[in-house]
Design a protein around this motif. Structure first.
Motif, short mmCIF file in Angstrom:
data_model
loop_
_atom_site.label_atom_id
_atom_site.label_comp_id
_atom_site.label_asym_id
_atom_site.label_seq_id
_atom_site.Cartn_x
_atom_site.Cartn_y
_atom_site.Cartn_z
N GLU A 1 13.51 54.14 -39.40
CA GLU A 1 14.05 53.90 -38.37
C GLU A 1 15.69 53.43 -38.31
OE1 GLU A 1 10.37 51.81 -35.78
OE2 GLU A 1 12.18 52.04 -34.60
N GLU B 1 3.72 61.80 -46.36
CA GLU B 1 2.91 62.62 -47.10
C GLU B 1 3.77 63.63 -48.09
OE1 GLU B 1 3.47 62.23 -43.82
OE2 GLU B 1 1.76 62.80 -42.38
N ALA C 1 6.63 55.99 -42.67
CA ALA C 1 5.54 56.38 -41.83
C ALA C 1 5.13 57.65 -41.87
CB ALA C 1 6.14 56.22 -40.18
N PRO C 2 4.21 58.37 -41.23
CA PRO C 2 3.76 59.73 -41.52
C PRO C 2 4.79 60.58 -40.82
CG PRO C 2 1.91 58.57 -40.64
CD PRO C 2 3.02 57.48 -40.54
N ALA D 1 4.70 63.04 -38.65
CA ALA D 1 4.88 63.28 -37.13
C ALA D 1 5.61 62.04 -36.64
CB ALA D 1 3.40 63.59 -36.88
N SER D 2 5.12 60.77 -37.05
CA SER D 2 5.63 59.56 -36.16
C SER D 2 7.40 59.47 -36.53
CB SER D 2 4.93 58.27 -37.17
OG SER D 2 3.60 58.25 -36.91
N LEU D 3 7.73 59.82 -37.54
CA LEU D 3 9.17 59.91 -37.72
C LEU D 3 9.70 60.89 -36.82
CD1 LEU D 3 9.75 59.33 -41.64
CD2 LEU D 3 9.78 57.83 -39.83
N LEU E 1 8.82 61.95 -34.07
CA LEU E 1 8.68 61.62 -32.63
C LEU E 1 9.89 60.28 -32.41
CD1 LEU E 1 5.08 61.44 -31.55
CD2 LEU E 1 6.90 63.05 -31.05
N LYS E 2 9.81 59.63 -33.32
CA LYS E 2 10.64 58.37 -33.35
C LYS E 2 12.36 58.98 -33.21
CE LYS E 2 9.37 54.81 -33.80
NZ LYS E 2 8.80 53.83 -32.80
N GLY F 1 4.31 66.83 -46.52
CA GLY F 1 2.77 67.18 -46.33
C GLY F 1 2.68 68.56 -45.70
N HIS G 1 1.21 74.52 -40.20
CA HIS G 1 2.24 73.07 -40.20
C HIS G 1 3.41 73.31 -39.66
CE1 HIS G 1 -0.52 71.39 -43.76
NE2 HIS G 1 -0.60 70.59 -42.54
N LEU H 1 5.94 69.78 -31.84
CA LEU H 1 6.10 68.43 -31.78
C LEU H 1 7.66 68.18 -31.28
CD1 LEU H 1 4.59 65.74 -32.47
CD2 LEU H 1 5.77 65.72 -34.72
N THR I 1 0.84 65.93 -49.92
CA THR I 1 -0.38 65.85 -49.54
C THR I 1 -0.95 67.14 -49.05
OG1 THR I 1 -0.04 65.50 -47.29
CG2 THR I 1 -0.46 63.51 -48.62
N GLY I 2 -0.08 68.12 -48.68
CA GLY I 2 -0.58 69.42 -48.32
C GLY I 2 -1.09 70.55 -49.59
#
Lengths: 339, 339
Positions: free
Chosen positions: A140, A161, A171-172, A174-176, A178-179, A196, A202, A209, A307-308
């Protein structure tokens, strides 16, 4: 496809190949750009000679004459630039003199300084088109700094990922995303998601998102143009969703320490990792690793992977990968639920 | 919104509240269903009396007369059902006798047995509508078994980002969705994504990926209807993207061991976790934890949370949460890139 990112760079599709040290050379980056996406060459640990060669390969593949803007980017490990009397700073000069369309900065303690360096260069030479600056961040705090202080042109958020180097506690993805989204939107900066991402589905999920594009790494290792060896590519093909691990084992084993605090790398787990976790001494680890790299022994060699990786089952030319990702992404965006 | 999942259950929106032991009671599940999604009550560690009370609360909130099908589900921890002379098996009977629309099985070594148990029940009583069976899984092997052997009605894939109990080595949610999608589609079974989902944008991203719906847990803890305490809710509001950790510390501290191999739980990291990692002895850990739970001491108390917790900043009624998630999801699906 049309997003603020594709408009900024004049692309057909918002798909970017990550700069991956030792893997993303000029051919790979050029083919991604030819496919309609945006390719990055990794400056990595290259010598000026090697790096100049990769740029020349790209220029030839793209059939772009000398002294004309190159429609691809170069990624820099800033901790390399930040070493005293850094040989890497020469690479930054070469990239700028070659008129690359973009540079990407990551993994440094003074990222803002390098952004300013590029801005100053453009002003000094009186470029008509400024060099676009991407910054790849994972916290962040860095998202805030990139948008508000460094004033980058494109924000790349890299989630946990991701393959290769990254922040252990990121963070994952998707979380980043959104942040970062409200900040990037307020500043009018395109936001790319990294980490990922394996398939066009994907990419579609990241666009849904709210991201303006996606950066893929591992997927582009599985191309004939990547500088990975056939044995590394085969290991990626054979890997499953649970084959990767975040570790410092390989940096210890190959002697590439010096990363900022909190950084490690995600790779395929093998005996090098197990030995490192079990506290095997560094000298033995290095000897075994050096031998394994030469022999392509997959029980010890280094294969970075996100991870993908479990969703990647074929090697095909980078241009085709971009086109396939694009088509699958469009299909997924179109086939969503009836609203 | 219209997916094969909403059609199967007759829902307005493909949003599901996870069954969360100690948190998902009848009021929460009912309000989610009233909001147009699908709510789950967690059988968890309840006594038959407590569980019957939660079902009665739901029935009252939904104004559904006795002996009429209840439009919500109940989630079971199968390792509890699998204990010799398990008191939990009584809860399964109560749920079925109450005509719940669905049950969800997870965390057992014989999941197929419980699916068959429900099929047999339906056949024995001659139900006109069969009880829908969800299975929540986290590995390729279990995805295959759920689709091909257990023949569940709805497949829930739970990724590593999820709060509460899950498999320590589970792949990220998006990877599992991609892995399961071809199998679920071939079998005609709706696929739900679970793990790390916080907002309507997240739900949109999972639908774009190909899922038929999304299961959210942590978001529904932040409702007045959840059985969490105000102190737990406040800790969730204060948490950031990097506040969570996968751990067994809380199961040790509260004495809820017995989970299948490889399961731990994602919660907010605090001194209970640190002490456990540092090898503090179990008796001390338990004493300190028991005291902290009574006092609501956030330095030691248990607060399960998924990785999306940093994106959650408000407490609001569950019905409103569903409506907000739905609207935001629709907005994100509509505002995608121009194709």
């Amino acid at each position: 496809m049309n997003t603020d990112f594709t408009r900024l760079l004049g692309l057909r599709t918002p798909i970017v190949s990550a700069p991956m040290a030792g893997a993303s050379g000029g051919n790979l980056a050029a083919q991604v750009s030819l496919g309609g996406g945006f390719g990055f060459i990794a400056a990595g640990y290259d010598t000026p000679h090697k790096f100049g060669h990769e740029l020349a390969l790209a220029r030839a593949a793209l059939q772009i004459p000398a002294a004309t803007r190159l429609p691809l980017g170069v990624g820099f490990l800033c901790w390399q630039l930040e070493k005293p009397d850094s040989p890497a700073s020469k690479l930054l000069s070469i990239a700028l003199e070659n008129g690359v369309q973009a540079v990407c900065f990551s993994f440094g303690t003074q990222l803002g300084r390098w952004v300013q360096y590029v801005r100053d260069y453009d002003q000094r030479v009186g470029s008509t088109q400024r060099t676009l600056v991407f910054a790849q961040v994972s916290s962040e705090q860095d998202i805030l700094a990139a948008v508000n202080d460094w004033k980058v042109d494109v924000l790349v958020v890299q989630g946990n990922e991701s393959g290769g180097h990254g922040f252990s506690n990121a963070a994952p993805t998707a979380s980043l995303v959104l942040k970062a989204l409200p900040l990037a939107r307020a500043a009018g900066i395109p936001l790319l998601a990294a980490g990922g991402l394996a398939t066009g589905a994907h990419v579609a999920s990241m666009l849904a998102l709210g991201a303006s594009g996606a950066v893929l790494g591992t997927r582009f290792l599985l191309t004939p143009e990547s500088l990975y060896t056939d044995k590394q590519r085969q290991a990626l093909l054979d890997a499953s969703d649970s084959s990767t691990v975040r570790t410092m084992a390989f940096d210890v084993a190959r002697g590439t320490l010096g990363w900022p605090e909190g950084v490690d790398g995600r790779a395929l787990r093998n005996s090098t990792v197990v030995d490192h976790e079990n506290g095997r001494n560094e000298r033995e680890l290095k000897e075994l690793f050096a031998k394994a790299q030469v022999e392509g022994d997959r029980e010890r060699m280094l294969v970075w992977a996100g991870t993908g990786v479990g969703a990647m089952n074929s090697i095909k030319p980078a241009k085709e990968v971009v086109e396939e990702l694009h088509n699958e992404c469009v299909e997924h965006l179109q086939m969503g639920p009836r609203l």
